[in-house]
Design a protein around this motif. Structure first.
Motif, short mmCIF file in Angstrom:
data_model
loop_
_atom_site.label_atom_id
_atom_site.label_comp_id
_atom_site.label_asym_id
_atom_site.label_seq_id
_atom_site.Cartn_x
_atom_site.Cartn_y
_atom_site.Cartn_z
N ILE A 1 -1.43 -1.40 6.66
CA ILE A 1 -2.22 -0.17 6.59
C ILE A 1 -3.55 -0.38 7.31
CG2 ILE A 1 -3.28 1.56 5.11
CD1 ILE A 1 -0.16 1.41 5.13
N LYS B 1 -3.96 7.28 9.73
CA LYS B 1 -5.21 6.64 9.34
C LYS B 1 -6.07 6.25 10.55
CE LYS B 1 -6.20 5.21 5.68
NZ LYS B 1 -7.09 5.77 4.64
N PRO C 1 4.36 1.19 7.44
CA PRO C 1 3.52 1.20 6.23
C PRO C 1 3.39 -0.14 5.52
CG PRO C 1 5.66 2.18 5.76
CD PRO C 1 5.62 1.92 7.25
N LYS D 1 6.04 8.17 5.43
CA LYS D 1 5.09 7.10 5.08
C LYS D 1 4.58 6.40 6.33
CE LYS D 1 7.26 6.24 0.61
NZ LYS D 1 8.13 5.34 -0.18
N THR E 1 -4.69 8.12 -1.72
CA THR E 1 -4.41 7.57 -0.40
C THR E 1 -4.19 6.07 -0.48
OG1 THR E 1 -5.17 7.53 1.90
CG2 THR E 1 -6.83 7.16 0.21
N TRP E 2 -3.84 5.50 0.65
CA TRP E 2 -3.52 4.07 0.78
C TRP E 2 -4.62 3.18 0.18
CZ3 TRP E 2 1.22 3.41 2.92
CH2 TRP E 2 1.69 4.35 3.83
N ALA F 1 0.71 6.24 7.78
CA ALA F 1 -0.05 5.03 8.13
C ALA F 1 -0.72 5.21 9.49
CB ALA F 1 0.88 3.82 8.13
N PRO G 1 0.85 -1.19 0.00
CA PRO G 1 0.00 0.00 0.00
C PRO G 1 0.89 1.24 0.00
CG PRO G 1 -0.78 -1.60 1.61
CD PRO G 1 0.56 -2.09 1.13
N HIS G 2 0.47 2.26 -0.77
CA HIS G 2 1.27 3.49 -0.89
C HIS G 2 0.43 4.68 -0.44
CE1 HIS G 2 3.41 6.86 -2.80
NE2 HIS G 2 4.48 6.08 -2.74
N PHE G 3 1.08 5.61 0.26
CA PHE G 3 0.32 6.66 0.94
C PHE G 3 -0.31 7.70 0.06
CE2 PHE G 3 3.77 10.01 2.10
CZ PHE G 3 4.59 9.62 1.07
#
Length: 420
Positions: free
Chosen positions: A415, A300, A412, A293, A205-206, A297, A167-169
Motif C-alpha cells: 500500500i 492512493k 494491494p 482492491k 481506508t488502508w 491501492a 492492509p485493507h481498503f
C-alpha cells in the motif's frame, strides 16, 4: 525494463520505461521452519494461556477460516492447529468457512484450500449469511443494526478464528475481528458494516485502525460472542508465512497490524500520471469484484485525472453471483451511481464494492487487462486494455513522453501513500 506482475496463477511480464517507480513490499527474511514458528506461537500467545491448555477434551471446537478469495494458508494452519488439539476427538471439531456474502465453496475447492486429509476427516460447513435458521441473534449494535452470527459458532464451547493480515481498503487491515464480522455474520449486520456512510468515511481506508468506523464496528460485534483464540499470519508476495500472531483477539491483531504496516506500506514522494496495479494474482484476482482492491491501492498515488491500469485475470468473471453487476447496470456514470448508493433509502448487498469502484473512477480513468469480454468491462464503466504496453504508449498522447509511471506488481499487498 521488464516487470513481473502477479496475474492469475502464472503471472504476466510487461515492459515499462526505465524511469518507472516500482512499489513493492520490503523484503523479509523467511523463518527457517514456518511449522515450528506457528507451533511456538500457539504455545506462547499474547494475552491468553497456550492453546492446548485452554481447550478441554470434551469441548466442541469451531475453527473459522477465510474463504477461497483469500490467500490464507489454511492447508498449513488448520492441520497445525489440530496438531495442538490431539486430545480433542476429531468429531468434536467443525471448520466454518467464513464466506461473508460470497458463494459456497465446492468439495474440490475445499481440497485446494485445506488438503484432502482435512476434507475427508473434519466436518466443514459453508456460512450462509441469508439463512436465518443458521444464525443466532445476539442483540443490537450501537451502529444501529441487529447482530446475527453463525449459530454453530455461537453454540460451540471453544472458538478459534484464523486469517492473514494485510492492509485493507476500508477496514484498515484484514484479519483479526474481520474473520468473524463480516466473515460469519448475518446479512443485516453485514449491510450496516458496508453501508454508504461507513464506506465513504474518510478514515475508512488502508492502514487506519484508530477511529475507523468499520474497524470499530467489527470489534464491537466480536464482543457479542468473542473468539477464544486468534491465529493470524503475515504473508509475502509468494504467499509464504513471514510472521505469526496468536492469542487474545484485539491484542494479537494489533501487534500483527503494526508489523504489516511497517513492511507493506510504502511512502511515495509524489503522485503519478499512470499507475499499473494488480490484485496480487490468484486467488485474489478471480473476479472483478475483488480486483477493486488493487485499483484502490493505485488510487492512493495516482494524480487526479490520471490513469490506473489494472491487470486482474478475473477467471471467474464479474462474478455471476451477487448483486455487483446488477448495481453497476443501474446507472450510466460513476457520479450517478454514487448518488444512488449514497441515498439513505438504497440498500443492496455488494453496493460497497460498486461504491468504491465509482469513487476511484471519479478520480481517475481506469483500464482493465483481464480475461473478461470487452462488453463486461464496459458494463463496469472501465476501458478494456488488450495490451498493457500498447495502452502505455497510447497514454503518451495525453501525458507526454515523460509521463510519470508507478507499478504495484503485487497490488494491494503493498500500500503506497503520499503525505499531502
Amino acid at each position: 525494463m521488464e516487470v513481473s506482475l502477479a496475474y492469475g496463477k502464472n503471472g504476466l511480464n510487461v515492459i515499462v520505461p526505465e524511469h518507472t517507480r516500482i512499489v513493492a513490499p520490503n523484503h523479509l527474511e523467511l523463518p527457517e521452519d514456518d511449522h515450528e514458528l506457528v507451533l511456538q506461537a500457539l504455545r506462547n500467545p499474547k494475552g491468553t494461556k497456550p492453546l492446548r491448555e485452554m481447550v478441554k477434551s470434551t469441548d466442541r471446537v469451531v475453527i473459522v477460516i477465510s474463504d477461497i478469495t483469500r490467500p490464507t494458508p489454511n492447508h498449513k494452519l488448520v492441520p497445525w492447529l489440530l496438531e495442538e488439539l490431539t486430545h480433542v476427538p476429531i468429531e468434536n471439531v467443525t471448520i466454518i468457512n467464513g464466506l461473508g456474502t460470497h458463494r459456497d465453496q465446492t468439495r474440490e475447492e475445499f481440497i485446494e484450500m485445506l488438503g484432502e486429509t482435512i476434507v475427508n476427516t473434519v466436518r466443514i460447513i459453508n456460512h450462509h449469511c441469508h439463512e436465518k435458521s443458521e444464525l443466532t441473534h445476539l442483540g443490537k449494535s450501537s451502529f444501529g443494526c441487529e447482530v446475527y452470527l453463525n449459530k454453530e459458532y455461537v453454540e460451540a464451547d471453544f472458538r478459534i478464528v484464523t486469517g492473514f493480515i494485510e492492509p485493507h481498503f476500508f477496514a484498515g487491515f484484514s484479519g483479526g475481528p474481520k474473520g468473524i464480522m463480516p466473515g460469519i455474520a448475518g446479512i443485516e449486520t453485514i449491510l450496516t458494516f458496508h453501508n454508504a456512510k461507513m464506506i465513504g468515511h474518510p478514515l475508512a481506508t488502508w492502514g487506519v485502525l484508530d477511529k475507523n468506523p468499520l474497524q470499530e464496528m467489527t470489534r464491537e460485534v466480536n464482543t457479542f460472542c468473542k473468539p477464544d483464540f486468534l491465529l493470524n499470519v503475515a504473508l509475502n508476495g509468494e504467499r509464504e508465512i513471514t510472521n505469526v500472531f496468536t492469542g487474545e483477539l484485539v491484542e494479537a491483531h494489533a501487534i500483527g497490524c503494526a508489523f504489516v504496516k511497517e513492511h507493506a506500506m510504502i511512502k511515495c514522494e509524489k503522485r503519478f500520471d499512470v499507475v499499473i496495479t494488480t490484485n496480487a494474482g490468484y486467488p485474489l484476482d478471480q473476479n472483478l469484484y475483488q480486483a477493486v482492491k488493487g485499483m484502490n491501492a493505485a488510487h492512493k498515488i495516482v494524480k487526479q485525472g490520471g490513469t490506473i491500469i489494472c491487470a486482474a485475470e478475473c477467471i471467474e468473471g464479474m462474478p455471476d453471483h451477487g448483486n455487483f453487476v446488477k448495481i453497476l447496470q443501474m446507472r450510466q456514470s460513476p457520479k450517478d451511481l454514487l448518488e444512488m448508493i449514497n441515498d439513505p433509502s438504497f440498500h443492496m448487498f455488494d453496493q460497497w464494492e460498486a461504491q468504491r469502484l465509482a469513487m476511484i473512477q471519479e478520480w481517475a480513468d481506469v483500464y482493465l487487462y483481464s480475461l473478461l469480454p470487452e462488453e463486461s468491462v464496459r458494463t463496469a464503466m472501465l476501458t478494456p486494455s488488450q495490451n498493457i504496453e500498447q495502452t502505455l504508449d497510447d497514454l503518451k498522447a495525453k501525458y507526454g513522453d515523460e509521463m510519470s509511471i508507478a507499478v504495484l506488481p503485487l497490488g494491494p499487498l503493498t500500500i503506497p501513500y503520499v503525505e499531502e
